[in-house]
Scaffold this active site. Sequence first.
Site, short mmCIF file in Angstrom:
data_model
loop_
_atom_site.label_atom_id
_atom_site.label_comp_id
_atom_site.label_asym_id
_atom_site.label_seq_id
_atom_site.Cartn_x
_atom_site.Cartn_y
_atom_site.Cartn_z
N TYR A 130 -3.37 -3.11 -1.62
CA TYR A 130 -3.81 -3.97 -0.92
C TYR A 130 -3.76 -5.15 -2.23
O TYR A 130 -4.28 -5.24 -3.80
CB TYR A 130 -5.38 -3.77 -0.50
N LYS A 158 -1.39 -4.69 2.45
CA LYS A 158 -2.76 -5.11 3.06
C LYS A 158 -2.32 -6.42 2.48
O LYS A 158 -2.77 -6.39 1.26
CB LYS A 158 -3.99 -4.45 2.66
#
Length: 291
Positions: A130, A158
């Site tokens: 992330y 992400k």
Amino acid sequence: MLTAMVTPFTADGEVDYGAVRRLATYLVDEQRNDGLIVNGTTGESPTTSDEEKQRIVSAVLDAVGDRAAVVAGAGTNDTRHSVELAKQAARAGAHGLLVVTPYYNKPPQEGLYRHFTAVADATDLPVMLYDIPGRSGVPIKTETLIRLAQHERIVAVKDAKGDLFAASQVMTATDLAFYSGDDLLNLAWLSLGAAGFVSVVGHVVGAELARMIRLHKSGDVTGSLAVHTQVAPVVDGIMLRAGGAIMAKAALSMVGVPVGPVRLPLVDATEQQIAELRACLVAGGVKLTDV
């Protein structure tokens, strides 16, 4: 299509595990999510305990684990703690891990590489990195992502960094699957070949976002643009006002899926913010039940 799921709380601030199960079911069955991210930023992970995180993963797996991917947040700014959270999620039966860039302590790129590698080594679960420098203070640089892609269990990113060209370079050089981590850029990410979304607005327009993905991947770019235009007011109302978790919870209340308040240091939406959000949801075609 994955939604970064909020964590429902009772009025007195305890995790409402019954509401966790109901919300997960709603997101998968009604909002057509292929998977759910739990214990992430939108799930208020900085203010939930390790025990609460484990029980949340278990509750979501009980509700939808047979028909949706359940990805557990395991990222902190302490590598040893992140490793333990990863092992805990694996024991609970999670299907994958979301690991955020360590925040506040601003490690160098070598520190990021060793941190992510340590967490990926801790279990047999696939890992989604992330990348969100707006919260962590440090981006995962292109060369670091290319190094990390060599790990057999680091399979996805992400991205909430928004550097689309840099992402294209990584996608060209590796097999990492990129997911839009910023609802403002969902359509742009699809144009670059992203695998899908990790969305906040998916709490109320998940089915529409899933349709956007299907249309774009089938070659109907005009159709996917039409969906983008339709949901744009919803993105405005949830993402550009008071923050994802606050406004997502307010929006869920408006569509008849109450999930309770947020925990301090977050605070619930004001009356003015709720009024603005309601107008945005109506403009985006969301059917409200509290009017």
